[in-house]
Each structure stands twice: as C-alpha cells, then as structure tokens.
Scaffold this motif. Structure first.
Motif, PDB file in Angstrom:
ATOM      1  N   VAL A  12      64.893  64.647  -5.965  1.00 55.06           N
ATOM      2  CA  VAL A  12      63.771  65.520  -6.335  1.00 55.06           C
ATOM      3  C   VAL A  12      64.267  66.956  -6.450  1.00 55.06           C
ATOM      4  CG1 VAL A  12      61.573  66.495  -5.562  1.00 55.06           C
ATOM      5  CG2 VAL A  12      61.989  64.041  -5.335  1.00 55.06           C
ATOM      6  N   GLU A  13      65.059  67.388  -5.489  1.00 51.49           N
ATOM      7  CA  GLU A  13      65.591  68.751  -5.520  1.00 51.49           C
ATOM      8  C   GLU A  13      66.479  68.974  -6.742  1.00 51.49           C
ATOM      9  OE1 GLU A  13      66.342  70.663  -1.437  1.00 51.49           O
ATOM     10  OE2 GLU A  13      66.741  68.521  -1.149  1.00 51.49           O
ATOM     11  N   ALA A  14      67.313  68.002  -7.066  1.00 52.68           N
ATOM     12  CA  ALA A  14      68.191  68.122  -8.230  1.00 52.68           C
ATOM     13  C   ALA A  14      67.380  68.179  -9.520  1.00 52.68           C
ATOM     14  CB  ALA A  14      69.174  66.957  -8.271  1.00 52.68           C
ATOM     15  N   ALA A  15      66.353  67.351  -9.626  1.00 55.09           N
ATOM     16  CA  ALA A  15      65.503  67.345 -10.819  1.00 55.09           C
ATOM     17  C   ALA A  15      64.741  68.663 -10.938  1.00 55.09           C
ATOM     18  CB  ALA A  15      64.533  66.165 -10.774  1.00 55.09           C
ATOM     19  N   ALA A  16      64.233  69.166  -9.832  1.00 50.72           N
ATOM     20  CA  ALA A  16      63.501  70.432  -9.851  1.00 50.72           C
ATOM     21  C   ALA A  16      64.422  71.580 -10.238  1.00 50.72           C
ATOM     22  CB  ALA A  16      62.858  70.684  -8.491  1.00 50.72           C
ATOM     23  N   GLU A  17      65.654  71.552  -9.779  1.00 51.04           N
ATOM     24  CA  GLU A  17      66.613  72.597 -10.130  1.00 51.04           C
ATOM     25  C   GLU A  17      66.929  72.557 -11.624  1.00 51.04           C
ATOM     26  OE1 GLU A  17      68.848  75.938  -9.568  1.00 51.04           O
ATOM     27  OE2 GLU A  17      67.493  74.993  -8.143  1.00 51.04           O
ATOM     28  N   LYS A  18      67.095  71.353 -12.173  1.00 47.97           N
ATOM     29  CA  LYS A  18      67.317  71.222 -13.616  1.00 47.97           C
ATOM     30  C   LYS A  18      66.121  71.747 -14.396  1.00 47.97           C
ATOM     31  CE  LYS A  18      70.549  68.083 -15.208  1.00 47.97           C
ATOM     32  NZ  LYS A  18      70.877  66.916 -15.972  1.00 47.97           N
ATOM     33  N   LEU A  19      64.935  71.428 -13.928  1.00 49.08           N
ATOM     34  CA  LEU A  19      63.715  71.909 -14.575  1.00 49.08           C
ATOM     35  C   LEU A  19      63.653  73.428 -14.515  1.00 49.08           C
ATOM     36  CD1 LEU A  19      60.915  71.631 -15.840  1.00 49.08           C
ATOM     37  CD2 LEU A  19      60.020  71.156 -13.539  1.00 49.08           C
ATOM     38  N   LYS A  20      63.916  74.006 -13.353  1.00 47.08           N
ATOM     39  CA  LYS A  20      63.901  75.457 -13.200  1.00 47.08           C
ATOM     40  C   LYS A  20      64.891  76.109 -14.160  1.00 47.08           C
ATOM     41  CE  LYS A  20      64.625  79.171  -9.844  1.00 47.08           C
ATOM     42  NZ  LYS A  20      65.052  80.059 -10.887  1.00 47.08           N
ATOM     43  N   ASN A  21      66.091  75.565 -14.235  1.00 46.47           N
ATOM     44  CA  ASN A  21      67.114  76.110 -15.125  1.00 46.47           C
ATOM     45  C   ASN A  21      66.671  76.046 -16.585  1.00 46.47           C
ATOM     46  OD1 ASN A  21      68.796  76.717 -12.991  1.00 46.47           O
ATOM     47  ND2 ASN A  21      69.964  74.828 -13.166  1.00 46.47           N
ATOM     48  N   ARG A  22      66.078  74.924 -16.971  1.00 48.72           N
ATOM     49  CA  ARG A  22      65.606  74.775 -18.350  1.00 48.72           C
ATOM     50  C   ARG A  22      64.528  75.809 -18.675  1.00 48.72           C
ATOM     51  NH1 ARG A  22      62.234  69.861 -19.397  1.00 48.72           N
ATOM     52  NH2 ARG A  22      60.581  71.363 -19.187  1.00 48.72           N
ATOM     53  N   LEU A  23      63.588  75.984 -17.774  1.00 46.62           N
ATOM     54  CA  LEU A  23      62.520  76.956 -17.989  1.00 46.62           C
ATOM     55  C   LEU A  23      63.084  78.373 -18.078  1.00 46.62           C
ATOM     56  CD1 LEU A  23      59.843  75.522 -15.535  1.00 46.62           C
ATOM     57  CD2 LEU A  23      59.779  75.412 -18.036  1.00 46.62           C
ATOM     58  N   ASP A  24      64.035  78.687 -17.219  1.00 46.80           N
ATOM     59  CA  ASP A  24      64.654  80.016 -17.218  1.00 46.80           C
ATOM     60  C   ASP A  24      65.456  80.256 -18.500  1.00 46.80           C
ATOM     61  OD1 ASP A  24      63.574  80.470 -14.708  1.00 46.80           O
ATOM     62  OD2 ASP A  24      65.466  80.135 -13.639  1.00 46.80           O
ATOM     63  N   GLU A  25      66.241  79.248 -18.902  1.00 45.11           N
ATOM     64  CA  GLU A  25      67.114  79.398 -20.065  1.00 45.11           C
ATOM     65  C   GLU A  25      66.352  79.519 -21.374  1.00 45.11           C
ATOM     66  OE1 GLU A  25      69.714  76.051 -19.785  1.00 45.11           O
ATOM     67  OE2 GLU A  25      70.768  76.862 -18.039  1.00 45.11           O
ATOM     68  N   THR A  26      65.182  78.908 -21.448  1.00 48.29           N
ATOM     69  CA  THR A  26      64.416  78.950 -22.696  1.00 48.29           C
ATOM     70  C   THR A  26      63.467  80.136 -22.751  1.00 48.29           C
ATOM     71  OG1 THR A  26      62.693  77.481 -21.811  1.00 48.29           O
ATOM     72  CG2 THR A  26      64.522  76.443 -23.012  1.00 48.29           C
TER      73      THR A  26
ATOM     74  N   ILE B 245      56.464  80.132 -17.979  1.00 52.23           N
ATOM     75  CA  ILE B 245      56.195  79.348 -16.773  1.00 52.23           C
ATOM     76  C   ILE B 245      57.428  79.415 -15.873  1.00 52.23           C
ATOM     77  CG2 ILE B 245      55.747  77.037 -15.864  1.00 52.23           C
ATOM     78  CD1 ILE B 245      54.327  76.441 -18.518  1.00 52.23           C
ATOM     79  N   GLN B 246      57.198  79.660 -14.597  1.00 52.01           N
ATOM     80  CA  GLN B 246      58.278  79.695 -13.625  1.00 52.01           C
ATOM     81  C   GLN B 246      58.061  78.623 -12.578  1.00 52.01           C
ATOM     82  OE1 GLN B 246      58.330  83.626 -11.945  1.00 52.01           O
ATOM     83  NE2 GLN B 246      59.570  84.420 -13.620  1.00 52.01           N
TER      84      GLN B 246
END
Length: 64
Positions: free
Chosen positions: A37-51, A55-56
C-alpha cells in the motif's frame, strides 16, 4: 497483485472516501501487505507531482 495494478485501486479508495484512510485499513480491504500500500501510494504521489496535478496526496501519520 503488482504495485502498478494496485496504484489505481489505492487512488480510487483514497479519493472516494470523505475521511482519511489508514494504511492498515487499505491493506486489510485490499488483502495486501501494508508495504505494498505504501509503495502504491508513493507511486501515485509521484505521478500526481510529476504531472503538475492540482490534486495532492498527503500522508499524515499513518493515513492518506
């Protein structure tokens, strides 16, 4: 389930709820390890930040 498969599921659960959701709750509901869950959330956070998304994803203690 791979981390990449888990990312959109975690995204849906986190952003559809009106209250913070704990890593433990997500882990139990999705029947995966908390570390996944933590790894998936981190990937999601990175995707949101990079694009440049408006939404944060914020982690507060053990919740998102």
């Amino acid at each position: 389930m791979t981390i990449d498969e888990l990312v959109p599921i975690v995204e849906a659960v986190i952003f559809s709820g009106g209250e913070p959701t704990s890593i433990t709750q997500l882990s139990r509901a999705l029947e995966v390890e908390p570390s996944d869950v933590e790894a998936a959330a981190e990937k999601l956070k990175n995707r949101l930040d990079e694009t440049g998304s408006a939404i944060q994803l914020l982690r507060l203690d053990n919740t998102y």
